[in-house]
Design an enzyme around this catalytic site. Sequence first.
Site, PDB file in Angstrom:
ATOM      1  CB  VAL A  96      -2.254 -25.347  22.041  1.00 25.45           C
ATOM      2  CG1 VAL A  96      -3.899 -25.936  22.636  1.00 25.45           C
ATOM      3  CG2 VAL A  96      -2.772 -24.153  21.202  1.00 25.45           C
ATOM      4  CB  ALA A 247      -5.473 -33.389  23.941  1.00 23.40           C
ATOM      5  CG  ASP A 248       0.084 -31.888  26.528  1.00 22.33           C
ATOM      6  OD1 ASP A 248       0.452 -30.956  27.388  1.00 22.33           O
ATOM      7  OD2 ASP A 248      -0.155 -32.923  26.624  1.00 22.33           O
ATOM      8  NE  ARG A 249       0.306 -26.908  19.892  1.00 16.60           N
ATOM      9  CZ  ARG A 249       0.748 -25.477  19.882  1.00 16.60           C
ATOM     10  NH1 ARG A 249      -0.134 -24.839  18.894  1.00 16.60           N
ATOM     11  NH2 ARG A 249       1.395 -24.783  20.525  1.00 16.60           N
ATOM     12  CB  ALA A 257       0.260 -32.935  20.339  1.00 21.44           C
TER      13      ALA A 257
END
Length: 361
Positions: A96, A247-249, A257
Amino acid sequence: MTLEAIKWNKVNGKLEILDQTLLPATTCYIQVNGVKDGWHVINKMQVRGAPAIALVGSLSLAVEILQHPGYEHKMALRQAIKDNLDYLLTARPTAVNMKTAANELGDLAYSLSEDTCTLSEMIDRFIDKVSDMLELDIKDNKSIGDFGSNEILGNVPKESCVRVLTHCNTGSLATAGYGTALGVIRSLHKTGKLEQVYCTETRPYNQGARLTAYELVYEKIPATLICDDMVAAVMKTKQLSAVVVGADRIARNGDTANKIGTYQIAVLAKYHNIPFYVAAPLTTVDFQMPNGDKIIIEERSEREMTHINDKRIAAEGITCWNPAFDVTPANLITGIITNIGIFKPSELADIDVEKHTSQRA
Protein backbone atom coordinates in the site's frame (compact mmCIF):
# COMPACT_ATOMS: atom_id res chain seq x y z
CA MET A 1 28.36 1.91 7.24
CA THR A 2 24.75 1.00 6.43
CA LEU A 3 23.94 -0.64 3.12
CA GLU A 4 22.64 1.88 0.59
CA ALA A 5 19.94 0.47 -1.67
CA ILE A 6 18.84 3.85 -3.09
CA LYS A 7 21.20 6.60 -4.26
CA TRP A 8 19.56 9.93 -5.04
CA ASN A 9 21.16 13.22 -6.07
CA LYS A 10 18.61 16.03 -6.14
CA VAL A 11 21.04 18.47 -7.75
CA ASN A 12 21.47 16.54 -10.98
CA GLY A 13 18.34 14.36 -10.76
CA LYS A 14 20.33 11.12 -10.74
CA LEU A 15 18.74 8.02 -9.23
CA GLU A 16 20.45 4.65 -8.84
CA ILE A 17 19.19 1.49 -7.16
CA LEU A 18 21.05 -1.57 -5.98
CA ASP A 19 19.97 -4.52 -8.15
CA GLN A 20 18.77 -6.92 -5.46
CA THR A 21 18.23 -9.77 -7.90
CA LEU A 22 22.02 -10.12 -8.13
CA LEU A 23 22.75 -10.17 -4.40
CA PRO A 24 24.65 -11.51 -2.59
CA ALA A 25 27.02 -12.56 -5.39
CA THR A 26 27.20 -9.24 -7.23
CA THR A 27 26.82 -5.63 -6.11
CA CYS A 28 25.58 -3.59 -9.06
CA TYR A 29 23.72 -0.29 -9.22
CA ILE A 30 21.20 0.46 -11.98
CA GLN A 31 20.44 4.00 -13.13
CA VAL A 32 16.75 4.89 -13.21
CA ASN A 33 16.13 7.47 -15.93
CA GLY A 34 12.41 8.00 -15.50
CA VAL A 35 9.06 6.48 -14.63
CA LYS A 36 9.29 3.58 -17.10
CA ASP A 37 12.59 2.53 -15.55
CA GLY A 38 11.06 2.94 -12.10
CA TRP A 39 8.12 0.71 -13.02
CA HIS A 40 10.49 -1.90 -14.45
CA VAL A 41 12.84 -2.17 -11.45
CA ILE A 42 9.85 -2.45 -9.10
CA ASN A 43 8.01 -5.04 -11.20
CA LYS A 44 11.15 -7.14 -11.72
CA MET A 45 11.93 -6.97 -7.98
CA GLN A 46 15.28 -5.33 -8.56
CA VAL A 47 14.02 -3.10 -5.78
CA ARG A 48 11.53 -4.57 -3.29
CA GLY A 49 10.10 -3.95 0.15
CA ALA A 50 6.99 -1.81 0.54
CA PRO A 51 8.75 1.39 1.74
CA ALA A 52 11.47 1.12 -0.92
CA ILE A 53 8.91 0.57 -3.67
CA ALA A 54 7.17 3.81 -2.71
CA LEU A 55 10.45 5.70 -2.52
CA VAL A 56 11.83 4.48 -5.85
CA GLY A 57 8.50 5.00 -7.58
CA SER A 58 8.26 8.58 -6.28
CA LEU A 59 11.91 9.34 -7.03
CA SER A 60 11.57 7.96 -10.56
CA LEU A 61 8.81 10.53 -11.05
CA ALA A 62 11.15 13.25 -9.79
CA VAL A 63 13.74 12.09 -12.34
CA GLU A 64 11.08 12.16 -15.05
CA ILE A 65 10.22 15.77 -14.22
CA LEU A 66 13.85 16.94 -13.96
CA GLN A 67 15.28 15.13 -16.96
CA HIS A 68 12.34 15.45 -19.33
CA PRO A 69 11.31 19.12 -19.10
CA GLY A 70 8.95 20.85 -21.49
CA TYR A 71 5.73 21.23 -19.53
CA GLU A 72 3.79 24.14 -21.02
CA HIS A 73 2.05 25.13 -17.80
CA LYS A 74 1.22 23.94 -14.31
CA MET A 75 -1.91 22.08 -15.34
CA ALA A 76 0.10 20.05 -17.85
CA LEU A 77 2.59 19.13 -15.12
CA ARG A 78 -0.23 18.20 -12.75
CA GLN A 79 -1.77 15.87 -15.34
CA ALA A 80 1.61 14.30 -16.10
CA ILE A 81 2.17 13.66 -12.39
CA LYS A 82 -1.25 12.01 -12.06
CA ASP A 83 -0.77 9.82 -15.14
CA ASN A 84 2.68 8.69 -14.05
CA LEU A 85 1.55 7.91 -10.51
CA ASP A 86 -1.36 5.83 -11.86
CA TYR A 87 1.10 3.92 -14.02
CA LEU A 88 3.51 3.26 -11.14
CA LEU A 89 0.68 1.81 -9.07
CA THR A 90 0.35 -1.06 -11.55
CA ALA A 91 3.92 -2.32 -11.00
CA ARG A 92 3.07 -4.38 -7.88
CA PRO A 93 -0.45 -4.21 -6.42
CA THR A 94 -0.24 -5.61 -2.88
CA ALA A 95 1.96 -3.08 -1.04
CA VAL A 96 0.00 0.00 0.00
CA ASN A 97 2.95 2.39 0.51
CA MET A 98 3.11 3.33 -3.18
CA LYS A 99 -0.61 4.09 -3.13
CA THR A 100 -0.20 6.22 0.00
CA ALA A 101 2.67 8.12 -1.60
CA ALA A 102 0.70 8.55 -4.84
CA ASN A 103 -2.25 10.04 -2.96
CA GLU A 104 0.01 12.41 -1.06
CA LEU A 105 1.95 13.52 -4.13
CA GLY A 106 -1.22 13.81 -6.21
CA ASP A 107 -2.77 16.09 -3.59
CA LEU A 108 0.41 18.17 -3.51
CA ALA A 109 0.44 18.53 -7.30
CA TYR A 110 -3.20 19.66 -7.23
CA SER A 111 -2.63 22.26 -4.49
CA LEU A 112 0.50 23.61 -6.18
CA SER A 113 -1.31 23.89 -9.52
CA GLU A 114 -3.99 26.00 -7.82
CA ASP A 115 -1.41 28.08 -5.96
CA THR A 116 0.10 31.38 -7.15
CA CYS A 117 3.55 29.82 -7.57
CA THR A 118 5.17 29.68 -10.99
CA LEU A 119 5.72 26.48 -12.97
CA SER A 120 9.39 26.50 -11.97
CA GLU A 121 8.49 26.96 -8.31
CA MET A 122 5.95 24.14 -8.55
CA ILE A 123 8.65 21.81 -9.86
CA ASP A 124 11.09 22.81 -7.13
CA ARG A 125 8.58 22.34 -4.33
CA PHE A 126 7.45 18.99 -5.71
CA ILE A 127 11.02 17.69 -6.01
CA ASP A 128 11.81 18.91 -2.48
CA LYS A 129 8.84 16.95 -1.15
CA VAL A 130 9.91 13.73 -2.86
CA SER A 131 13.51 14.16 -1.68
CA ASP A 132 12.39 14.68 1.91
CA MET A 133 10.68 11.26 1.81
CA LEU A 134 14.07 9.52 1.99
CA GLU A 135 15.15 11.29 5.17
CA LEU A 136 11.72 10.87 6.74
CA ASP A 137 11.69 7.13 6.03
CA ILE A 138 14.98 6.63 7.89
CA LYS A 139 13.69 8.70 10.83
CA ASP A 140 10.50 6.61 10.95
CA ASN A 141 12.46 3.36 10.78
CA LYS A 142 14.67 4.34 13.70
CA SER A 143 11.57 5.15 15.74
CA ILE A 144 10.12 1.74 14.85
CA GLY A 145 13.39 0.10 15.87
CA ASP A 146 13.49 1.80 19.26
CA PHE A 147 9.81 1.18 20.05
CA GLY A 148 10.16 -2.48 19.11
CA SER A 149 13.40 -3.02 20.99
CA ASN A 150 11.99 -1.52 24.18
CA GLU A 151 8.83 -3.60 23.86
CA ILE A 152 10.65 -6.92 23.41
CA LEU A 153 13.18 -6.23 26.18
CA GLY A 154 10.37 -5.14 28.48
CA ASN A 155 8.81 -8.59 28.26
CA VAL A 156 11.88 -10.53 29.48
CA PRO A 157 13.80 -10.48 32.79
CA LYS A 158 16.09 -7.45 33.08
CA GLU A 159 19.38 -9.32 32.72
CA SER A 160 18.16 -11.67 29.99
CA CYS A 161 19.30 -11.71 26.37
CA VAL A 162 16.75 -12.27 23.63
CA ARG A 163 16.38 -14.47 20.59
CA VAL A 164 14.11 -13.41 17.76
CA LEU A 165 12.92 -14.82 14.48
CA THR A 166 12.20 -12.81 11.34
CA HIS A 167 10.89 -13.59 7.85
CA CYS A 168 11.75 -12.15 4.43
CA ASN A 169 13.79 -8.93 4.16
CA THR A 170 12.86 -5.73 5.99
CA GLY A 171 16.17 -3.93 6.39
CA SER A 172 18.16 -1.25 4.60
CA LEU A 173 17.56 -3.05 1.31
CA ALA A 174 13.77 -2.74 1.72
CA THR A 175 13.69 0.89 2.90
CA ALA A 176 15.65 4.12 2.66
CA GLY A 177 17.87 2.74 5.42
CA TYR A 178 17.85 1.04 8.84
CA GLY A 179 14.73 -1.05 8.23
CA THR A 180 11.42 -1.92 9.88
CA ALA A 181 11.45 -5.42 11.40
CA LEU A 182 15.20 -5.58 10.80
CA GLY A 183 15.37 -2.09 12.29
CA VAL A 184 13.95 -3.54 15.51
CA ILE A 185 16.68 -6.19 15.38
CA ARG A 186 19.34 -3.53 14.77
CA SER A 187 18.10 -1.56 17.78
CA LEU A 188 18.13 -4.72 19.91
CA HIS A 189 21.69 -5.40 18.79
CA LYS A 190 22.76 -1.92 19.92
CA THR A 191 21.59 -2.67 23.46
CA GLY A 192 23.92 -5.67 23.68
CA LYS A 193 20.96 -7.85 24.66
CA LEU A 194 20.46 -9.64 21.33
CA GLU A 195 21.79 -13.18 21.56
CA GLN A 196 20.61 -14.57 18.21
CA VAL A 197 18.47 -13.85 15.18
CA TYR A 198 16.91 -16.66 13.18
CA CYS A 199 16.07 -15.66 9.62
CA THR A 200 14.09 -17.82 7.22
CA GLU A 201 15.26 -18.45 3.66
CA THR A 202 11.86 -17.19 2.37
CA ARG A 203 11.18 -19.42 -0.60
CA PRO A 204 10.59 -19.20 -3.46
CA TYR A 205 12.46 -15.93 -4.02
CA ASN A 206 14.90 -16.47 -1.13
CA GLN A 207 14.89 -12.89 0.16
CA GLY A 208 15.89 -14.17 3.59
CA ALA A 209 18.79 -16.30 2.39
CA ARG A 210 20.02 -13.78 -0.18
CA LEU A 211 19.22 -10.43 1.39
CA THR A 212 18.48 -10.63 5.13
CA ALA A 213 21.41 -12.96 5.73
CA TYR A 214 23.58 -10.58 3.67
CA GLU A 215 22.53 -7.61 5.82
CA LEU A 216 22.97 -9.46 9.11
CA VAL A 217 26.49 -10.56 8.17
CA TYR A 218 27.29 -7.05 6.91
CA GLU A 219 26.14 -5.53 10.23
CA LYS A 220 27.90 -8.25 12.27
CA ILE A 221 24.66 -9.23 14.01
CA PRO A 222 24.64 -12.80 15.40
CA ALA A 223 22.35 -14.73 13.11
CA THR A 224 21.39 -18.19 11.91
CA LEU A 225 19.71 -18.99 8.60
CA ILE A 226 16.97 -21.64 8.64
CA CYS A 227 14.79 -23.24 5.99
CA ASP A 228 11.16 -22.15 6.01
CA ASP A 229 10.03 -25.57 7.22
CA MET A 230 12.24 -25.37 10.31
CA VAL A 231 10.27 -22.62 12.05
CA ALA A 232 8.26 -24.94 14.32
CA ALA A 233 11.38 -26.80 15.39
CA VAL A 234 13.17 -23.54 16.20
CA MET A 235 10.22 -22.32 18.25
CA LYS A 236 10.10 -25.57 20.19
CA THR A 237 13.82 -25.78 20.96
CA LYS A 238 15.45 -22.33 20.87
CA GLN A 239 13.44 -20.37 23.45
CA LEU A 240 12.50 -17.44 21.20
CA SER A 241 11.57 -14.15 22.85
CA ALA A 242 9.59 -12.83 19.88
CA VAL A 243 8.85 -12.98 16.18
CA VAL A 244 9.05 -9.69 14.30
CA VAL A 245 8.09 -9.31 10.63
CA GLY A 246 7.34 -6.48 8.23
CA ALA A 247 4.19 -5.68 6.28
CA ASP A 248 3.13 -4.68 2.79
CA ARG A 249 -0.39 -3.63 3.73
CA ILE A 250 -2.23 -3.53 7.07
CA ALA A 251 -6.02 -3.30 7.06
CA ARG A 252 -7.85 -1.07 9.53
CA ASN A 253 -8.69 -4.04 11.75
CA GLY A 254 -5.05 -5.16 11.88
CA ASP A 255 -5.15 -7.98 9.31
CA THR A 256 -1.71 -7.86 7.71
CA ALA A 257 -0.47 -8.79 4.24
CA ASN A 258 3.19 -9.76 4.22
CA LYS A 259 5.52 -12.10 2.37
CA ILE A 260 4.10 -15.58 1.77
CA GLY A 261 4.80 -17.79 4.78
CA THR A 262 4.11 -15.11 7.38
CA TYR A 263 0.64 -16.49 8.17
CA GLN A 264 1.91 -19.95 9.07
CA ILE A 265 4.67 -18.45 11.25
CA ALA A 266 2.01 -16.48 13.14
CA VAL A 267 -0.02 -19.66 13.68
CA LEU A 268 3.07 -21.43 15.03
CA ALA A 269 3.94 -18.48 17.28
CA LYS A 270 0.44 -18.56 18.74
CA TYR A 271 0.74 -22.30 19.47
CA HIS A 272 4.13 -21.82 21.17
CA ASN A 273 3.04 -18.69 23.12
CA ILE A 274 5.65 -16.50 21.42
CA PRO A 275 4.77 -12.80 20.91
CA PHE A 276 4.27 -12.03 17.21
CA TYR A 277 4.92 -8.43 16.13
CA VAL A 278 4.43 -6.60 12.84
CA ALA A 279 6.80 -3.65 12.27
CA ALA A 280 5.81 -1.02 9.70
CA PRO A 281 5.42 2.75 9.33
CA LEU A 282 1.96 4.23 9.72
CA THR A 283 1.89 4.71 5.92
CA THR A 284 1.55 0.93 5.56
CA VAL A 285 -1.84 0.98 7.29
CA ASP A 286 -4.65 1.19 4.74
CA PHE A 287 -7.38 2.88 6.75
CA GLN A 288 -9.77 2.60 3.79
CA MET A 289 -9.64 -1.20 3.91
CA PRO A 290 -11.77 -2.62 6.75
CA ASN A 291 -10.12 -6.06 6.81
CA GLY A 292 -7.71 -8.27 4.93
CA ASP A 293 -10.28 -10.07 2.77
CA LYS A 294 -10.10 -7.43 0.04
CA ILE A 295 -6.32 -7.15 -0.16
CA ILE A 296 -5.16 -7.95 -3.67
CA ILE A 297 -2.55 -10.70 -3.53
CA GLU A 298 0.04 -10.52 -6.28
CA GLU A 299 0.72 -13.82 -8.04
CA ARG A 300 4.11 -14.21 -9.64
CA SER A 301 5.68 -16.35 -12.33
CA GLU A 302 5.86 -20.10 -11.75
CA ARG A 303 9.50 -19.89 -12.84
CA GLU A 304 10.39 -18.53 -9.41
CA MET A 305 9.34 -21.92 -8.04
CA THR A 306 10.54 -24.22 -10.79
CA HIS A 307 14.00 -22.74 -11.39
CA ILE A 308 17.02 -21.62 -9.37
CA ASN A 309 19.66 -19.62 -11.26
CA ASP A 310 18.03 -20.66 -14.55
CA LYS A 311 18.34 -24.35 -13.64
CA ARG A 312 15.08 -26.26 -13.47
CA ILE A 313 14.54 -28.02 -10.13
CA ALA A 314 10.87 -29.05 -10.53
CA ALA A 315 9.40 -31.79 -12.70
CA GLU A 316 8.39 -30.73 -16.19
CA GLY A 317 4.65 -30.37 -16.60
CA ILE A 318 3.79 -29.65 -12.95
CA THR A 319 1.41 -26.73 -12.38
CA CYS A 320 2.36 -24.09 -9.81
CA TRP A 321 0.61 -21.58 -7.55
CA ASN A 322 2.91 -18.74 -6.54
CA PRO A 323 1.21 -16.04 -4.42
CA ALA A 324 3.80 -13.50 -3.27
CA PHE A 325 1.94 -12.65 -0.05
CA ASP A 326 -0.51 -14.02 2.48
CA VAL A 327 -2.72 -12.32 5.07
CA THR A 328 -2.19 -12.88 8.78
CA PRO A 329 -5.43 -12.40 10.79
CA ALA A 330 -5.32 -9.69 13.43
CA ASN A 331 -6.08 -12.14 16.25
CA LEU A 332 -2.66 -13.76 15.72
CA ILE A 333 -0.78 -10.44 16.07
CA THR A 334 0.47 -9.34 19.49
CA GLY A 335 1.24 -5.79 18.46
CA ILE A 336 1.89 -3.53 15.49
CA ILE A 337 5.09 -1.51 15.91
CA THR A 338 4.81 1.83 14.07
CA ASN A 339 6.85 5.01 13.97
CA ILE A 340 4.44 6.63 16.45
CA GLY A 341 4.17 3.76 18.92
CA ILE A 342 2.94 0.21 19.41
CA PHE A 343 -0.71 -0.67 18.96
CA LYS A 344 -2.89 -3.70 19.39
CA PRO A 345 -4.59 -4.46 16.07
CA SER A 346 -7.95 -3.37 17.53
CA GLU A 347 -6.50 0.07 18.32
CA LEU A 348 -5.51 1.01 14.76
CA ALA A 349 -8.95 2.32 13.82
CA ASP A 350 -8.75 4.93 16.60
CA ILE A 351 -5.50 6.53 15.42
CA ASP A 352 -5.83 10.19 14.44
CA VAL A 353 -4.17 9.88 11.02
CA GLU A 354 -4.48 13.55 10.06
CA LYS A 355 -2.79 14.63 13.28
CA HIS A 356 0.19 12.38 12.81
CA THR A 357 0.43 13.10 9.08
CA SER A 358 0.62 16.84 9.75
CA GLN A 359 3.30 16.27 12.40
CA ARG A 360 5.41 14.33 9.85
CA ALA A 361 5.10 17.03 7.18
